[in-house]
Design a protein around this motif. Structure first.
Motif, PDB file in Angstrom:
ATOM      1  N   LEU A   1      41.680  43.374  45.218  1.00 62.07           N
ATOM      2  CA  LEU A   1      41.766  41.894  44.656  1.00 62.07           C
ATOM      3  C   LEU A   1      43.279  41.839  43.989  1.00 62.07           C
ATOM      4  O   LEU A   1      43.751  40.983  44.209  1.00 62.07           O
ATOM      5  CB  LEU A   1      40.597  41.962  43.519  1.00 62.07           C
ATOM      6  N   ASP A   2      43.878  42.869  43.351  1.00 62.73           N
ATOM      7  CA  ASP A   2      44.969  42.959  42.631  1.00 62.73           C
ATOM      8  C   ASP A   2      45.486  44.292  42.698  1.00 62.73           C
ATOM      9  O   ASP A   2      45.005  45.058  41.728  1.00 62.73           O
ATOM     10  CB  ASP A   2      44.959  42.015  41.370  1.00 62.73           C
ATOM     11  N   ARG A   3      46.475  44.631  43.420  1.00 62.39           N
ATOM     12  CA  ARG A   3      46.787  46.162  43.419  1.00 62.39           C
ATOM     13  C   ARG A   3      47.849  46.552  42.443  1.00 62.39           C
ATOM     14  O   ARG A   3      48.165  47.542  42.112  1.00 62.39           O
ATOM     15  CB  ARG A   3      47.476  46.633  44.807  1.00 62.39           C
ATOM     16  N   PHE A   4      48.593  45.400  41.765  1.00 65.07           N
ATOM     17  CA  PHE A   4      49.619  45.621  40.488  1.00 65.07           C
ATOM     18  C   PHE A   4      48.750  45.595  39.236  1.00 65.07           C
ATOM     19  O   PHE A   4      49.659  45.797  38.436  1.00 65.07           O
ATOM     20  CB  PHE A   4      50.731  44.674  40.813  1.00 65.07           C
ATOM     21  N   SER A   5      47.838  44.884  39.228  1.00 65.59           N
ATOM     22  CA  SER A   5      47.104  44.811  37.607  1.00 65.59           C
ATOM     23  C   SER A   5      46.861  46.111  37.207  1.00 65.59           C
ATOM     24  O   SER A   5      46.393  47.067  37.886  1.00 65.59           O
ATOM     25  CB  SER A   5      46.098  43.867  37.858  1.00 65.59           C
TER      26      SER A   5
ATOM     27  N   ARG B   1      37.608  47.886  45.252  1.00 71.08           N
ATOM     28  CA  ARG B   1      37.594  46.406  45.050  1.00 71.08           C
ATOM     29  C   ARG B   1      38.781  46.017  44.223  1.00 71.08           C
ATOM     30  O   ARG B   1      39.504  44.975  44.679  1.00 71.08           O
ATOM     31  CB  ARG B   1      36.295  46.213  44.433  1.00 71.08           C
ATOM     32  N   GLU B   2      39.119  46.693  42.949  1.00 66.94           N
ATOM     33  CA  GLU B   2      39.781  46.449  42.165  1.00 66.94           C
ATOM     34  C   GLU B   2      41.434  46.430  42.770  1.00 66.94           C
ATOM     35  O   GLU B   2      42.267  45.470  42.574  1.00 66.94           O
ATOM     36  CB  GLU B   2      40.079  47.059  40.809  1.00 66.94           C
ATOM     37  N   TYR B   3      41.659  47.411  43.812  1.00 66.34           N
ATOM     38  CA  TYR B   3      42.683  47.423  44.480  1.00 66.34           C
ATOM     39  C   TYR B   3      42.877  46.514  45.505  1.00 66.34           C
ATOM     40  O   TYR B   3      43.883  45.720  45.561  1.00 66.34           O
ATOM     41  CB  TYR B   3      42.913  48.950  45.207  1.00 66.34           C
TER      42      TYR B   3
ATOM     43  N   LYS C   1      41.742  53.166  39.902  1.00 66.18           N
ATOM     44  CA  LYS C   1      41.044  51.902  40.164  1.00 66.18           C
ATOM     45  C   LYS C   1      39.746  52.294  41.335  1.00 66.18           C
ATOM     46  O   LYS C   1      40.014  53.197  41.965  1.00 66.18           O
ATOM     47  CB  LYS C   1      42.021  50.850  40.908  1.00 66.18           C
TER      48      LYS C   1
END
Length: 275
Positions: free
Chosen positions: A42-46, A38-40, A35
Motif C-alpha cells: 500500500l505504501d512502501r515509504f510510510s 500489505r503495508e508495504y 512492515k
C-alpha cells in the motif's frame, strides 16, 4: 569571521547530505523489514504501523540463513588470520630487508591492486576446479587471501617503512636475527596497523558476493551475502522478509564499524606520514 563561517557551511552542507544518503538506506530497509506485506504494497515509504519482528525470524529460519551466517564467520575469521600473518611478514620484509628484486616485488604488489577480480575470474575458477578446492572452506579462504593480500601487504609495508630505522638497528646489535626483529619488535609495534587492516579485510570478505558465489556453488556452503541473494529469489513477493535478510547481513558490519571506526580510519592512512 563571516568568511570562516561561510567556509564552514560550504563543508558542512555536503557532508550532511552525504551522511543522510548513507544512513537513509539502512533506515528505509529497517522500516520495510518491520512492515507487513500489505503495508508495504500500500505504501512502501510510510512508517510501519506496528513492528513485525516475525519477518526477521522468518528470514533467519528460511533458506538456511543460520548456516550461511556460520559459514561467513568461519571463512572470514580464517581469511583474516592468514592475511594478517602473511601480510605483516611480507610488509616487514619489503620495508626493512634489502634483497635482490625487493623493489620489483613491491611494484608487483602495487600492480596487483589494480587488477579487478573479473579479469582473472575464468582462469581462477579453472585452477580451483583442477586443484579440487571448489566448494570447500580452504578454497574460499585461499581465494580471499589471493584477492586481498596485495592490499594488506601494501598497508603493512607503508606502516613498517615509517618506523625509525634506529629501532631495527638497535635490535640487530642486540643479536636478533631478522626473524627476531620481526617477532619481538616489529610485530608488536605493528599491532595497531594490523588491527586496522584486519578490520578492513573482515569487512571486505563479509560483504563479498562474487568470489563466494564462484567458489561455493552448493547451498550448504554458501556465505551470508550469497544467502541473501537466494532469499530474494524465494521471497520475491514478500519484500519485508527479504529486507529482514538484508538487515541480518548488515547488522554485524554496522556494529563492527561503529566500535572500530577509528581503527578503520587509521588503517586507510597507515604509513601516510613518516614518524
Amino acid at each position: 569571521m563571516a568568511g570562516r563561517r561561510l567556509t564552514g557551511w560550504v563543508v558542512a552542507v555536503p557532508m550532511a547530505g552525504l551522511a543522510l544518503a548513507t544512513v537513509y538506506p539502512l533506515v528505509f530497509t529497517t522500516n520495510v523489514a518491520l512492515k507487513t506485506r500489505r503495508e508495504y504494497v500500500l505504501d512502501r515509504f510510510s512508517p510501519a504501523g506496528s513492528w513485525h519482528w516475525e519477518n526477521i525470524a522468518a528470514a533467519w529460519s528460511s533458506v538456511g540463513m543460520a548456516r550461511y551466517f556460520l559459514n561467513s564467520v568461519i571463512v572470514v575469521a580464517c581469511a583474516v588470520a592468514v592475511l594478517s600473518l602473511f601480510g605483516s611478514m611480507a610488509g616487514f620484509a619489503l620495508a626493512r630487508l634489502r634483497f635482490r628484486g625487493s623493489s620489483a616485488l613491491f611494484l608487483g604488489v602495487l600492480a596487483a591492486l589494480f587488477v579487478p577480480f573479473q579479469v582473472i575470474m575464468v582462469p581462477f575458477a579453472r585452477i580451483m576446479a583442477d586443484t579440487g578446492l571448489l566448494d570447500t572452506y580452504p578454497g574460499l579462504v585461499l581465494a580471499y587471501v589471493a584477492q586481498f593480500l596485495p592490499f594488506t601487504v601494501f598497508l603493512m609495508t607503508s606502516f613498517y617503512a615509517a618506523v625509525p630505522p634506529e629501532i631495527v638497528d638497535a635490535a640487530r646489535i642486540d643479536g636478533n636475527t631478522a626473524y627476531g626483529v620481526y617477532w619481538r619488535i616489529m610485530l608488536p609495534m605493528g599491532a595497531p596497523a594490523l588491527l586496522s587492516v584486519g578490520v578492513l579485510n573482515a569487512l571486505f570478505c563479509w560483504n563479498d558476493v562474487l568470489i563466494s558465489l564462484l567458489v561455493m556453488p552448493s547451498a550448504d556452503h554458501r556465505t551470508l551475502m550469497v544467502g541473501v541473494t537466494s532469499l530474494r529469489g524465494q521471497y520475491s513477493d514478500d519484500i519485508p522478509v527479504f529486507a529482514s535478510g538484508v538487515l541480518i547481513a548488515a547488522v554485524p558490519v554496522l556494529v563492527v564499524y561503529l566500535f572500530l571506526q577509528r581503527r578503520i580510519a587509521d588503517g586507510v592512512t597507515a604509513g601516510a606520514t613518516k614518524g
